[in-house]
Design a protein around this motif. Sequence first.
Motif, PDB file in Angstrom:
ATOM      1  N   UNK A  26      50.426 -16.869 -30.708  1.00 39.20           N
ATOM      2  CA  UNK A  26      50.752 -17.668 -29.671  1.00 39.20           C
ATOM      3  C   UNK A  26      52.312 -17.782 -29.446  1.00 39.20           C
ATOM      4  N   UNK A  27      53.231 -17.391 -30.604  1.00 36.00           N
ATOM      5  CA  UNK A  27      54.540 -17.279 -30.352  1.00 36.00           C
ATOM      6  C   UNK A  27      54.966 -15.885 -29.960  1.00 36.00           C
ATOM      7  N   UNK A  28      54.266 -15.116 -29.594  1.00 40.56           N
ATOM      8  CA  UNK A  28      54.596 -13.741 -29.178  1.00 40.56           C
ATOM      9  C   UNK A  28      55.245 -13.917 -27.772  1.00 40.56           C
ATOM     10  N   UNK A  29      56.362 -13.705 -27.681  1.00 38.83           N
ATOM     11  CA  UNK A  29      57.056 -13.616 -26.025  1.00 38.83           C
ATOM     12  C   UNK A  29      56.452 -12.419 -25.304  1.00 38.83           C
ATOM     13  N   UNK A  30      56.325 -12.662 -24.204  1.00 38.70           N
ATOM     14  CA  UNK A  30      55.775 -11.710 -23.020  1.00 38.70           C
ATOM     15  C   UNK A  30      56.940 -11.418 -22.092  1.00 38.70           C
ATOM     16  N   UNK A  31      57.578 -10.686 -21.832  1.00 41.35           N
ATOM     17  CA  UNK A  31      58.769 -10.520 -20.997  1.00 41.35           C
ATOM     18  C   UNK A  31      57.980 -10.328 -19.518  1.00 41.35           C
ATOM     19  N   UNK A  33      58.925  -9.844 -14.724  1.00 40.10           N
ATOM     20  CA  UNK A  33      60.035  -9.601 -14.200  1.00 40.10           C
ATOM     21  C   UNK A  33      60.982 -10.516 -13.993  1.00 40.10           C
ATOM     22  N   UNK A  34      60.786 -11.813 -13.844  1.00 49.49           N
ATOM     23  CA  UNK A  34      61.805 -12.890 -13.827  1.00 49.49           C
ATOM     24  C   UNK A  34      61.835 -13.867 -14.922  1.00 49.49           C
ATOM     25  N   UNK A  35      61.869 -13.451 -16.134  1.00 45.87           N
ATOM     26  CA  UNK A  35      61.970 -14.380 -17.198  1.00 45.87           C
ATOM     27  C   UNK A  35      60.800 -14.159 -18.459  1.00 45.87           C
ATOM     28  N   UNK A  36      60.489 -14.725 -19.139  1.00 45.57           N
ATOM     29  CA  UNK A  36      59.443 -14.480 -20.192  1.00 45.57           C
ATOM     30  C   UNK A  36      58.803 -15.654 -20.548  1.00 45.57           C
ATOM     31  N   UNK A  37      57.569 -15.683 -21.107  1.00 47.05           N
ATOM     32  CA  UNK A  37      56.444 -16.675 -21.423  1.00 47.05           C
ATOM     33  C   UNK A  37      55.934 -16.335 -22.804  1.00 47.05           C
ATOM     34  N   UNK A  38      55.524 -17.451 -23.574  1.00 42.43           N
ATOM     35  CA  UNK A  38      54.680 -17.093 -24.717  1.00 42.43           C
ATOM     36  C   UNK A  38      53.347 -16.989 -24.447  1.00 42.43           C
ATOM     37  N   UNK A  39      52.892 -16.020 -25.362  1.00 42.33           N
ATOM     38  CA  UNK A  39      51.317 -16.050 -25.279  1.00 42.33           C
ATOM     39  C   UNK A  39      50.398 -17.344 -25.138  1.00 42.33           C
ATOM     40  N   UNK A  41      51.757 -20.131 -23.740  1.00 41.77           N
ATOM     41  CA  UNK A  41      51.759 -20.760 -22.518  1.00 41.77           C
ATOM     42  C   UNK A  41      50.958 -20.165 -21.570  1.00 41.77           C
ATOM     43  N   UNK A  42      50.778 -18.803 -21.821  1.00 40.84           N
ATOM     44  CA  UNK A  42      49.779 -18.174 -20.589  1.00 40.84           C
ATOM     45  C   UNK A  42      48.462 -18.349 -20.997  1.00 40.84           C
ATOM     46  N   UNK A  43      47.844 -18.556 -22.135  1.00 44.48           N
ATOM     47  CA  UNK A  43      46.235 -18.595 -22.290  1.00 44.48           C
ATOM     48  C   UNK A  43      46.335 -20.122 -22.171  1.00 44.48           C
ATOM     49  N   UNK A  44      47.024 -20.960 -22.418  1.00 40.75           N
ATOM     50  CA  UNK A  44      46.671 -22.329 -22.166  1.00 40.75           C
ATOM     51  C   UNK A  44      46.357 -22.721 -20.772  1.00 40.75           C
ATOM     52  N   UNK A  45      46.696 -21.950 -19.793  1.00 44.99           N
ATOM     53  CA  UNK A  45      46.137 -21.711 -18.331  1.00 44.99           C
ATOM     54  C   UNK A  45      44.861 -21.210 -18.305  1.00 44.99           C
TER      55      UNK A  45
END
Length: 94
Positions: A26-31, A33-39, A41-45
Amino acid sequence: MTRPTQEMLAETEYPITTDELIERHGDRRIDLDDGAETLREILTRTAAETYERPEDAEYAIYSAVSEHAIGRKGYSDRDPTPPGSPHGPDQVSF
């Protein structure tokens, strides 16, 4: 998606649930085009599911990234701008 993230998904044992993937990576950062999110943040959607193979997890990630992953918002080089869209070109008067 970056190669290191694809490799991480390929090296993960499957099947794996969304919660297990978040717990492990979950802490893996995904870069984006306009910023970054952690895995996380993404998967909780996404809805909780079980991924049977790396491609399933990758598709879930692609489907849940935020608008920071797109280029110009509202841009399309294929479709005309819909009438009334705030993203259309400015009117020019000669």
